[in-house]
Design an enzyme around this catalytic site. Sequence first.
Site, PDB file in Angstrom:
ATOM      1  N   HIS A  63      64.815  89.101  34.351  1.00 11.68           N
ATOM      2  CA  HIS A  63      64.267  90.465  34.429  1.00 11.68           C
ATOM      3  C   HIS A  63      65.260  91.461  35.025  1.00 11.68           C
ATOM      4  O   HIS A  63      65.535  92.514  34.448  1.00 11.68           O
ATOM      5  CB  HIS A  63      62.978  90.458  35.256  1.00 11.68           C
ATOM      6  CG  HIS A  63      62.373  91.820  35.399  1.00 11.68           C
ATOM      7  ND1 HIS A  63      62.763  92.708  36.386  1.00 11.68           N
ATOM      8  CD2 HIS A  63      61.449  92.473  34.662  1.00 11.68           C
ATOM      9  CE1 HIS A  63      62.078  93.830  36.244  1.00 11.68           C
ATOM     10  NE2 HIS A  63      61.275  93.716  35.211  1.00 11.68           N
TER      11      HIS A  63
ATOM     12  N   HIS B 196      52.519  87.770  30.811  1.00  9.46           N
ATOM     13  CA  HIS B 196      53.717  88.494  31.259  1.00  9.46           C
ATOM     14  C   HIS B 196      54.763  87.521  31.817  1.00  9.46           C
ATOM     15  O   HIS B 196      54.445  86.668  32.641  1.00  9.46           O
ATOM     16  CB  HIS B 196      53.280  89.479  32.359  1.00  9.46           C
ATOM     17  CG  HIS B 196      54.306  90.470  32.774  1.00  9.46           C
ATOM     18  ND1 HIS B 196      54.542  90.785  34.089  1.00  9.46           N
ATOM     19  CD2 HIS B 196      55.168  91.235  32.052  1.00  9.46           C
ATOM     20  CE1 HIS B 196      55.490  91.715  34.161  1.00  9.46           C
ATOM     21  NE2 HIS B 196      55.885  92.005  32.938  1.00  9.46           N
TER      22      HIS B 196
END
Length: 246
Positions: free
Chosen positions: A54, A12
């Site tokens: 992000h 991730h």
Amino acid sequence: MSNWPYPRIVAHRGGGKLAPENTLAAIDVGARFGHAMIEFDAKLSRDGQIFLLHDDTLERTSNGWGVAGRLTWDELLKVDAGGWYSGEFKGEKLPLLSEVAQRCRQHAMMANIEIKPTTGADAETGSVVALAARALWQGMTAPLLSSFSIEALEAAQQSAPELPRGLLLDAWRDDWRALASRLGCVSLHLNHRLLDEARVAQIKSAGLRILVYTVNDPQRAALLLSWGVDCICTDRIDLIGPDFHA
Ligand code: G3P
Ligand code: MG
């Protein structure tokens, strides 16, 4: 079932929690732990450059400030995206998608490009990222594009229909089958908490693959794999390694 070349375990944001997320250093850490595939988040600068971040804003993961998508690439280049994590990574830059593709090529790593548009830039981001991904990943395993944004997935589908797409869901939707079909998705990318064994079976019988995020407990990962989940996206790239089995 569609062709699915991807491994069971996906790191991730490049290196999970072991490096500053969405940086080239994180990708190197993911590679050092032997991972064959990484996930990362891609968005656009004001002047249309694709880079990794992000959040909409810079504060949490850099020394910058404000909405990243309102800044030009020249401005974003000045940001330190590593110092917030630790001194060891101070000076780490926000990476361009082109640099990320090159790093994936060097490490022979596959990619899940999560299209993460700045609020309001969904269609443009979906299209620009898909076209760039097509060009940058030439000769490599096709990157798996995914997004929470339906508009971004539609745009990606129009621009580069041949690239595989995954529909991201953080909350369950009863229309998942129709939506995935309309968007030509090969996979659902789900918060693992949305799943039980029956749901996994239902999704698989619809011919879709399943990627789950973010699973950091090896026992939970093993259970999900035993149900038939295809891919585990993890922050604990050390505990849930590339050879992890159910
Ligand atoms: O793509 C899987 C996962 O990254 C989605 O959630 O918020 O970590 O981007 P988030
Ligand atoms: Mg993501």
